[in-house]
Design a protein around this motif. Sequence first.
Motif, PDB file in Angstrom:
ATOM      1  N   ASP A   1     -43.145 -63.458 -17.667  1.00  0.00           N
ATOM      2  CA  ASP A   1     -41.746 -63.063 -17.842  1.00  0.00           C
ATOM      3  C   ASP A   1     -41.649 -61.689 -18.497  1.00  0.00           C
ATOM      4  O   ASP A   1     -42.493 -61.303 -19.307  1.00  0.00           O
TER       5      ASP A   1
ATOM      6  N   ALA B   1     -27.402 -67.092 -12.600  1.00  0.00           N
ATOM      7  CA  ALA B   1     -27.522 -66.426 -13.910  1.00  0.00           C
ATOM      8  C   ALA B   1     -27.307 -64.937 -13.692  1.00  0.00           C
ATOM      9  O   ALA B   1     -27.318 -64.447 -12.554  1.00  0.00           O
TER      10      ALA B   1
ATOM     11  N   LYS C   1     -28.889 -61.220 -15.162  1.00  0.00           N
ATOM     12  CA  LYS C   1     -29.935 -60.565 -15.929  1.00  0.00           C
ATOM     13  C   LYS C   1     -29.421 -59.207 -16.391  1.00  0.00           C
ATOM     14  O   LYS C   1     -28.642 -58.551 -15.683  1.00  0.00           O
TER      15      LYS C   1
ATOM     16  N   THR D   1     -31.105 -62.865 -20.337  1.00  0.00           N
ATOM     17  CA  THR D   1     -30.470 -63.781 -19.387  1.00  0.00           C
ATOM     18  C   THR D   1     -29.086 -64.161 -19.897  1.00  0.00           C
ATOM     19  O   THR D   1     -28.925 -64.582 -21.047  1.00  0.00           O
TER      20      THR D   1
ATOM     21  N   ARG E   1     -36.337 -69.206  -9.905  1.00  0.00           N
ATOM     22  CA  ARG E   1     -36.411 -67.756 -10.053  1.00  0.00           C
ATOM     23  C   ARG E   1     -37.568 -67.222  -9.206  1.00  0.00           C
ATOM     24  O   ARG E   1     -38.522 -67.935  -8.924  1.00  0.00           O
TER      25      ARG E   1
ATOM     26  N   SER F   1     -26.723 -54.703 -15.428  1.00  0.00           N
ATOM     27  CA  SER F   1     -26.818 -56.148 -15.218  1.00  0.00           C
ATOM     28  C   SER F   1     -26.730 -56.445 -13.724  1.00  0.00           C
ATOM     29  O   SER F   1     -26.166 -55.673 -12.948  1.00  0.00           O
TER      30      SER F   1
END
Length: 525
Positions: A509, A89, A91, A515, A314, A97
């Motif tokens: 989180d 993924a 972020k 995401t 994660r 990013s």
Amino acid sequence: MADYSLADYHERSKHRLNRYAPGPGGLDWANQPDPFRSYTGAAAVELPFAADELAVRYADVRAGRLPAAQPLELATIGTLFELALAVSAWKAFGDTSWALRCNPSSGNLHPTEGYLVAGELPGIGAGVYHYSSREHLLERRGEWERDRVPAFEGVFVGLSSVHWREAWKYGMRAFRYCQHDCGHAVAAIAYAAACLGWRSRLLDYAADDDVAALLGLDRDGDFGSAEREAPECLMWLCADGRDAPALPSTPSRWHGKANRLSVKHVDWPDIDAVHGLTRKPRTGPEPAPASHPPPPLALPGPDASAARLIRARRSAVAFDGATAITAEAFFAMLAATLPRASAPPWSAWPWPPLVHPALLVHRVEGLAPGLYVLVREPQALASLRGAMRADWLWQKTGPEALPLYLLLPHDLRGPAQTVCCHQEIAADSCFALGMLANYGIAAAEPWRYRALHWECGMLGQVLYLEAEAAGIRGTGIGCFFDDEMHGALGIRDSEWQTLYHFTSGGAVDDARLTTLPAYPSARSR
């Protein structure tokens, strides 16, 4: 650095309560290393995205119940790398990013590079390939003359480390973290291969020089001013469990030039020194590790897809300090760290267990908070007991077949936070642990210092996936006060040393982060 020893590096790279190991002092963000290596001029082979098509359950893979072996071809090689080393993924925060990957990395810096060595496969010509995780493709680095193409029923996967990627942020201690990351990658490859019904094995006999020559890492002209890659290891993957063939000859033609990752560099002589000290020579095959009956692998949520769970892994950045797990889930997580000859990732590991978790339990329902030790190899029990305080209980607890011992019932949230460089995540967890390694074995054979860290990284990968399956989350911790942990355990000499820490709990989180898909151009997942 004349007369520099492995002990010098290990002691100098320790964090201590009154000072941290030598580091950069500040981060030169403009000079942050590129997290993606590429080879300009090397032909690219695009890999398909096929992991979603796998129906195998994580509960089956972890127990060694593998699906029917799939053929070695372009699609399955793509799935192997998609689950082992690919981006999982992106972020984003504001205009910034960064990529997450299936194989964890300290600081998300990813010093590990992956390679494929294959004969002629459907959709992939014979050659040595570098895996580019940014685009999910193979770059063809080396090839053989037509009459010298090797023929074998399997593939080799090689790993290397770019020390600078870690040293940019962590300084001298970075060498340790590179080895942790290599261990994570070994385990990630073993899990991915198992999802395809393949067997994997780390080649214990291969020398660093063998790895460097086969992967083209010793070619000065292909790197120029670009950062070099240190050879780490080779793995053999095949569909039927056959032994690895002799290593292929070095390709006769090479293609591509490595990209430079940073404009400027800081030299860390200690890293250069320990890299030289721990270079692995070619060794003879070692006896297979003894197999001890492990406890059953019960697991909540047995229907979880292996591929989806692997890609959903994660690293937590904070825990809520309230979540608890059941003793059953906790015991299942620990049971997965025990060696199993038929189940990944330990089926890929050629050596007996030399690392044992010392656990600081905080929030496990039905289990007293306190200090515990999981003895992963029965023969290590006497040595571990002899190395620690004489008044520890060593009271067997948990399922009969789980070698878990209670040393001290006590609330250890404060000590856990202190030992882990004052990080609250260690106290707010369900449990934290330090990995005690038989450091004494590296005194006679320094290359085993790296293998000890690899084993720690493999343990970390197991715990990461087990945490996800149990509905919580894990985090590897490289910042800890080594000797503070030893003192808490009563360890007085260097025979046993803590090399890696880990913690699991209810993740908090960060709602500020967005995401994004791993590969926006690929079909939606």
